[in-house]
Design a protein around this motif. Structure first.
Motif, PDB file in Angstrom:
ATOM      1  N   MET A   1       0.852  -1.209   0.000  1.00 14.41           N
ATOM      2  CA  MET A   1       0.000   0.000   0.000  1.00 14.41           C
ATOM      3  C   MET A   1       0.882   1.250   0.000  1.00 14.41           C
ATOM      4  SD  MET A   1      -3.386  -0.497   0.451  1.00 14.41           S
ATOM      5  CE  MET A   1      -4.527  -0.318   1.786  1.00 14.41           C
ATOM      6  N   SER A   2       0.591   2.185  -0.908  1.00 19.18           N
ATOM      7  CA  SER A   2       1.341   3.433  -0.924  1.00 19.18           C
ATOM      8  C   SER A   2       0.665   4.436  -0.005  1.00 19.18           C
ATOM      9  CB  SER A   2       1.363   4.023  -2.330  1.00 19.18           C
ATOM     10  OG  SER A   2       2.064   3.177  -3.181  1.00 19.18           O
ATOM     11  N   ASN A  29      -3.129   4.211   1.025  1.00 16.85           N
ATOM     12  CA  ASN A  29      -3.555   4.790   2.312  1.00 16.85           C
ATOM     13  C   ASN A  29      -3.601   6.286   2.084  1.00 16.85           C
ATOM     14  OD1 ASN A  29      -3.857   2.747   4.202  1.00 16.85           O
ATOM     15  ND2 ASN A  29      -1.642   2.495   4.352  1.00 16.85           N
ATOM     16  N   ILE A  30      -4.766   6.877   2.278  1.00 18.38           N
ATOM     17  CA  ILE A  30      -4.894   8.302   1.965  1.00 18.38           C
ATOM     18  C   ILE A  30      -4.856   9.114   3.261  1.00 18.38           C
ATOM     19  CG2 ILE A  30      -6.326  10.049   0.821  1.00 18.38           C
ATOM     20  CD1 ILE A  30      -7.810   7.609  -0.513  1.00 18.38           C
ATOM     21  N   VAL A  31      -4.024  10.140   3.255  1.00 17.09           N
ATOM     22  CA  VAL A  31      -3.952  11.063   4.391  1.00 17.09           C
ATOM     23  C   VAL A  31      -4.177  12.467   3.831  1.00 17.09           C
ATOM     24  CG1 VAL A  31      -2.492  11.946   6.258  1.00 17.09           C
ATOM     25  CG2 VAL A  31      -2.263   9.562   5.529  1.00 17.09           C
ATOM     26  N   VAL A  32      -5.059  13.241   4.477  1.00 18.23           N
ATOM     27  CA  VAL A  32      -5.307  14.624   4.040  1.00 18.23           C
ATOM     28  C   VAL A  32      -4.938  15.543   5.203  1.00 18.23           C
ATOM     29  CG1 VAL A  32      -7.026  16.259   3.163  1.00 18.23           C
ATOM     30  CG2 VAL A  32      -7.264  13.827   2.608  1.00 18.23           C
ATOM     31  N   ASP A 157       4.843   8.157   0.552  1.00 18.78           N
ATOM     32  CA  ASP A 157       5.381   7.698  -0.742  1.00 18.78           C
ATOM     33  C   ASP A 157       5.101   8.732  -1.835  1.00 18.78           C
ATOM     34  OD1 ASP A 157       6.246   5.047   0.129  1.00 18.78           O
ATOM     35  OD2 ASP A 157       4.104   4.768   0.530  1.00 18.78           O
ATOM     36  N   VAL A 158       3.940   9.370  -1.714  1.00 17.02           N
ATOM     37  CA  VAL A 158       3.491  10.323  -2.740  1.00 17.02           C
ATOM     38  C   VAL A 158       2.936  11.553  -2.034  1.00 17.02           C
ATOM     39  CG1 VAL A 158       1.711  10.690  -4.518  1.00 17.02           C
ATOM     40  CG2 VAL A 158       2.900   8.491  -4.403  1.00 17.02           C
ATOM     41  N   VAL A 159       3.189  12.742  -2.591  1.00 21.92           N
ATOM     42  CA  VAL A 159       2.594  13.968  -2.022  1.00 21.92           C
ATOM     43  C   VAL A 159       1.880  14.735  -3.133  1.00 21.92           C
ATOM     44  CG1 VAL A 159       3.044  16.180  -0.870  1.00 21.92           C
ATOM     45  CG2 VAL A 159       4.329  14.145  -0.181  1.00 21.92           C
ATOM     46  N   VAL A 160       0.642  15.167  -2.816  1.00 23.88           N
ATOM     47  CA  VAL A 160      -0.162  15.975  -3.739  1.00 23.88           C
ATOM     48  C   VAL A 160      -0.407  17.331  -3.070  1.00 23.88           C
ATOM     49  CG1 VAL A 160      -2.368  16.132  -4.980  1.00 23.88           C
ATOM     50  CG2 VAL A 160      -1.354  13.876  -4.540  1.00 23.88           C
ATOM     51  N   LEU A 161      -0.041  18.412  -3.748  1.00 22.82           N
ATOM     52  CA  LEU A 161      -0.230  19.761  -3.176  1.00 22.82           C
ATOM     53  C   LEU A 161      -1.407  20.429  -3.887  1.00 22.82           C
ATOM     54  CD1 LEU A 161       3.536  20.868  -3.271  1.00 22.82           C
ATOM     55  CD2 LEU A 161       2.279  19.940  -1.307  1.00 22.82           C
ATOM     56  N   THR A 162      -2.394  20.904  -3.115  1.00 21.38           N
ATOM     57  CA  THR A 162      -3.581  21.491  -3.784  1.00 21.38           C
ATOM     58  C   THR A 162      -3.866  22.921  -3.315  1.00 21.38           C
ATOM     59  OG1 THR A 162      -5.234  20.731  -2.173  1.00 21.38           O
ATOM     60  CG2 THR A 162      -4.644  19.183  -3.926  1.00 21.38           C
ATOM     61  N   MET A 163      -2.896  23.543  -2.661  1.00 26.24           N
ATOM     62  CA  MET A 163      -3.162  24.900  -2.174  1.00 26.24           C
ATOM     63  C   MET A 163      -2.921  25.927  -3.285  1.00 26.24           C
ATOM     64  SD  MET A 163      -0.297  23.452  -0.919  1.00 26.24           S
ATOM     65  CE  MET A 163       0.919  23.724   0.349  1.00 26.24           C
ATOM     66  N   PRO A 164      -3.339  27.202  -3.068  1.00 26.53           N
ATOM     67  CA  PRO A 164      -3.041  28.234  -4.073  1.00 26.53           C
ATOM     68  C   PRO A 164      -1.549  28.269  -4.396  1.00 26.53           C
ATOM     69  CG  PRO A 164      -4.603  29.085  -2.466  1.00 26.53           C
ATOM     70  CD  PRO A 164      -4.167  27.732  -1.959  1.00 26.53           C
TER      71      PRO A 164
END
Ligand SMILES: Cc1cc2nc3c(=O)[nH]c(=O)nc-3n(C[C@H](O)[C@H](O)[C@H](O)COP(=O)(O)OP(=O)(O)OC[C@H]3O[C@@H](n4cnc5c(N)ncnc54)[C@H](O)[C@@H]3O)c2cc1C
Length: 344
Positions: A1-2, A29-32, A157-164
């Motif tokens: 699992m990532s 595995n999702i972390v917000v 493992d992975v990072v997603v950035l969604t801020m301005p």
């Protein structure tokens, strides 16, 4: 699992989490994490401190679907309409400009943050944490070490950035050095309007007798938009008074951007009295500064996402990569998801 970290519990981040959960259920595995105390971002709904059932939308007001987006994002609209999260706007709005023929406007009876909450709920099992202000991102081993204000760092493992975009550019650690020259130039060129919003909450017996639910104001240097928020959302609750939202004009927002809210709030209230002298005294007031309100110049060619590194994956999304509305966020989340899918 990532282990995937999504930074930002606004609309883009919540749709990314939902798509990951639905499409790749056993892979992630999702972390917000969000720096605020709740979800929504610029689609936030604020509660009266004296009566939590009295709410006001301080950011986004309507969801406006052009015929093109209504078609290509029909599954998103159908899902929210089926659950009564979206309802057609029926209340009268004065001087609303329509940019295109055939636009359908929707409101959110439970506040605009109910859209974001829906997608977070649909991300069942995701760990959603507030008061997590990400400050540094470092490359470590085969993944990322992410630090937040006042807490221990964690590995992903992975990072997603969604801020301005300006807030992406403020991140420290390895983010800056990972950006190519061309990517940095594109991100630095992104710009946003700025404005203030006031939320006014009234006691249950207060009456606001105006023939409109919302109106655009064109002859005031400070105020651009006013909505009787409960009327706009078609709500009628006996245990809760009306609520009003006021948006300032962008020139006013820019002029007062660096001032304290307690200095700006009385100026807005003074102008509001000129526009609506009949308004009763509010029970409480909330003032919000939107430093990054709506995108005025997005990343060139609106790619929806920008991948800063593919292995380990660090990807950016949000309305800065498309345009500032519901469909812009969906478009970005879908593009981010495509990148995630091919890497996980
Ligand atoms: C006043 C106003 C009116 C608008 N009107 C409309 C409208 O009528 N219709 C419409 O469709 N759209 C409207 N919009 C635009 C719409 O709200 C945005 O396009 C949309 O909400 C953007 O969502 P997002 O998830 O991309 O970004 P955001 O909502 O900004 O979410 C980003 C999240 O990241 C968090 N964050 C930032 N930095 C960090 C950090 N370092 N660490 C952790 N978390 C961080 C923030 O707290 C935020 O919750 C309006 C916006 C404003 C401000």
């Amino acid at each position: 699992m990532s282990r995937v970290l999504i930074v930002g519990a606004g609309l883009t981040g919540s749709i990314c989490a939902c798509l990951l959960r639905r499409e790749l259920p056993n892979k992630v595995n999702i972390v917000v994490w969000d720096k605020s105390r709740g979800s929504g971002g610029r689609m936030s709904t604020s509660r009266s401190p004296n009566n939590p059932s009295c709410t006001v939308d301080l950011g986004a007001q309507y969801i406006s679907a052009t015929p093109y987006y209504a078609r290509i994002h029909s599954s998103f609209y159908e899902e929210l309409l089926a659950q009564d999260i979206l309802k057609p706007l029926v209340a009268p709005v004065e001087d609303m400009m329509s940019k295109e023929e055939g636009i359908m406007n929707y409101v959110t009876p439970h506040g605009v943050s109910s859209i974001v909450k829906h997608y977070l709920k649909e991300s069942a099992g995701a760990e959603v944490l507030y008061d997590r202000h990400v400050t540094h991102i470092h490359r470590k081993d085969a993944g990322w070490e992410v630090c937040h204000k006042g807490g221990a760092s964690q590995q992903f493992d992975v990072v997603v950035l969604t801020m301005p975009v300006p807030q992406i550019l403020q991140l420290q650690g390895d983010v800056g050095s990972l950006m190519g020259e061309n990517q940095r130039k594109k991100l630095e060129a992104v710009s946003y309007s700025s404005r203030y919003a006031l939320g006014l909450f009234y006691k249950a017996d207060a009456r606001i007798d105006v023939p409109w639910a919302a109106k655009y104001v064109s002859n005031n240097p400070c105020i651009r938009f006013i909505a009787i928020d409960d009327k706009k959302r078609n709500l009628a609750s006996k245990d809760c008074g009306p609520s009003v939202v006021v948006h300032t004009s962008v020139p006013f927002g820019i002029k007062h951007l660096e001032e304290e809210k307690n200095v700006v709030q009385p100026i807005i209230l003074g102008e509001l009295e000129k526009v609506m002298p009949e308004l009763p005294e509010p029970d409480s007031i909330k003032c919000q500064k939107w430093r990054y309100s709506q995108v005025t110049r997005s990343v060139a060619d609106c790619p929806g996402q920008m991948t800063l590194l593919s292995q380990p994956l660090l990807v950016c999304g949000g309305d800065g990569f498309t345009h500032s509305n519901f469909d812009g966020c969906i478009e970005s989340a879908l593009k981010v998801f495509d990148v995630l899918k091919s890497s996980l």
